[in-house]
Design a protein around this motif. Structure first.
Motif, PDB file in Angstrom:
ATOM      1  N   SER A 254      45.624  38.300  38.446  1.00 25.15           N
ATOM      2  CA  SER A 254      44.658  39.280  38.945  1.00 25.15           C
ATOM      3  C   SER A 254      44.885  39.557  40.421  1.00 25.15           C
ATOM      4  O   SER A 254      45.686  38.886  41.078  1.00 25.15           O
TER       5      SER A 254
ATOM      6  N   ASN B 113      37.674  44.313  42.508  1.00 25.65           N
ATOM      7  CA  ASN B 113      38.315  43.341  41.634  1.00 25.65           C
ATOM      8  C   ASN B 113      39.101  44.022  40.522  1.00 25.65           C
ATOM      9  O   ASN B 113      38.654  45.033  39.968  1.00 25.65           O
TER      10      ASN B 113
ATOM     11  N   LEU C 273      40.602  41.124  35.533  1.00 25.62           N
ATOM     12  CA  LEU C 273      40.398  39.690  35.287  1.00 25.62           C
ATOM     13  C   LEU C 273      39.893  38.931  36.513  1.00 25.62           C
ATOM     14  O   LEU C 273      39.687  37.714  36.449  1.00 25.62           O
TER      15      LEU C 273
ATOM     16  N   ALA D 223      37.265  37.781  39.564  1.00 28.46           N
ATOM     17  CA  ALA D 223      35.827  37.568  39.742  1.00 28.46           C
ATOM     18  C   ALA D 223      35.582  36.965  41.117  1.00 28.46           C
ATOM     19  O   ALA D 223      34.992  35.890  41.261  1.00 28.46           O
TER      20      ALA D 223
ATOM     21  N   THR E  73      32.865  39.534  36.124  1.00 28.44           N
ATOM     22  CA  THR E  73      34.322  39.643  36.043  1.00 28.44           C
ATOM     23  C   THR E  73      34.752  41.102  35.956  1.00 28.44           C
ATOM     24  O   THR E  73      34.232  41.873  35.148  1.00 28.44           O
TER      25      THR E  73
END
Length: 357
Positions: free
Chosen positions: A298, A326, A329, A331, A342
């Motif tokens: 991520s 974000n 995936l 968080a 998430t």
């Protein structure tokens, strides 16, 4: 007789001068009201922060004695706390920020005890935001808490060049209560590697700015907090950064590489670039962009803006904004000790007051 009395008086005065000592009480109380949306359980949050505002709240005692000949002994006892509740941070330790004693001279400073290590010193000048409510700590909570228990440290400054290093026999003795308490006291008979840590730094600072590089290696131990639960587990961080000053402004940026060797190898990178501008002596603006990449998993980007109004030499009013973006995936929360759903973007804001003493 007069010469004898004069010589005795001079000797006594010299001894008193060598033994001159001082103890100072100092600290910061910093809090306010924070807000963020898209919390992990849905909805938004409004309340008082528990870990930090613009800077973590603290109080401490600092003492020094002049031994003569350029040598001084010193001690530092520093406690971190949450103003909203009065509770102790740093794993509930009375002096969780620092508890050390040492000797300084023209050859450098030798420090024994719980102390800031080189990962923290390397970021001091280039990170214009610091350990604030919205900061790169959202991606790595160790960075504003880079301290080592049971450590021997050295730092020397020579014509703008700084050399430093620490070696810890057991890096963190406090239980898992907060980001800086990992239950890894080490110093185990028959397991010399457990919870050891060493850090090193090379830096240069001049009138125009400076640069720094550091290397940080910590080992796990039996019963320690994940992911370093074994002496075979290693966590390494490399920091390279620089800053430039121009009149009332400063530009700083850098790169942080982290490699964790535990059950599964993980690698991450943090890139940051920020600026501070003193519009007038009583008002300043800070801004920073932070990019976080967790390899093969991520990524996130954090945008930060902050305004400071200095009412006096000791009192500051401030407002801080953060916006976290974000990937699907990721968080990573926008605020220290915050939560986020998430894959959700998140807006955070805080208004606060800081009093130094």
């Amino acid at each position: 007789m007069k010469r004898t009395l004069m010589a005795a008086s001079l000797a006594m005065a010299s001894a008193l001068a060598w033994g001159q000592s001082s103890v100072a009480l100092y600290g910061i109380v910093d809090t306010g009201i924070e807000y963020y949306n898209n919390a992990a359980k849905g909805g938004s949050f409004a309340g008082m922060p528990t870990l930090t505002g613009e800077a973590p709240s603290r109080f401490g005692l600092r003492g020094e004695e002049d031994l003569g000949g350029g040598y001084k002994t010193f001690f530092v006892l520093e406690s971190g706390f949450a103003p909203g509740s009065g509770s102790l941070n740093y794993g509930g330790r009375l002096f969780g920020r620092q508890a050390n004693v040492g000797v300084s001279s023209a050859f450098g400073t030798l420090t024994l005890g719980r102390q800031m290590n080189m990962s923290m010193y390397a970021l001091f000048n280039a990170d214009v935001i610091g350990p604030s409510i919205h900061s790169m700590a959202s991606f790595d909570s160790y960075l504003p808490n880079a301290r080592s228990d049971n450590a021997v440290g050295y730092m020397g400054k020579f014509h703008g060049v700084t050399l430093g290093g620490t070696y810890s026999f057991g890096r963190d003795a406090a239980g898992p209560a907060g980001p800086s308490a990992t239950n890894c006291a080490g110093q185990l008979p028959g397991d010399a590697v457990a919870c050891r840590q060493y850090t090193m730094m090379l830096a240069y600072d001049g009138a125009w700015g400076g640069a720094a590089a550091s290397y940080d290696v910590m080992y796990g131990g039996p019963g320690a907090s994940a992911p370093l639960t074994s002496s075979a587990d290693v966590d390494k961080r490399t920091i390279v950064d620089a800053y430039v000053k121009y009149g009332p402004a400063k530009l700083g940026g850098g790169w942080i590489r982290r490699n964790t060797s535990a059950e599964q190898h993980a690698q991450s990178d943090i890139f940051f670039l920020g600026a501070t501008w003193y519009v007038v002596p009583t008002f300043s603006l800070d801004a920073q962009t932070v990019r976080y990449i967790l390899r093969e998993h991520s990524n996130s980007t954090l945008l930060i803006a902050r305004a400071n109004y200095f009412i006096s030499k000791r009192t500051t009013l401030y407002a801080s904004l953060g916006y976290m973006m974000n990937s699907a995936l990721a968080a990573n929360a926008v605020a220290a000790a915050g939560t986020v759903a998430t894959g959700a973007n998140q807006l955070g804001a805080m208004m606060g007051i800081q009093q130094r003493f």
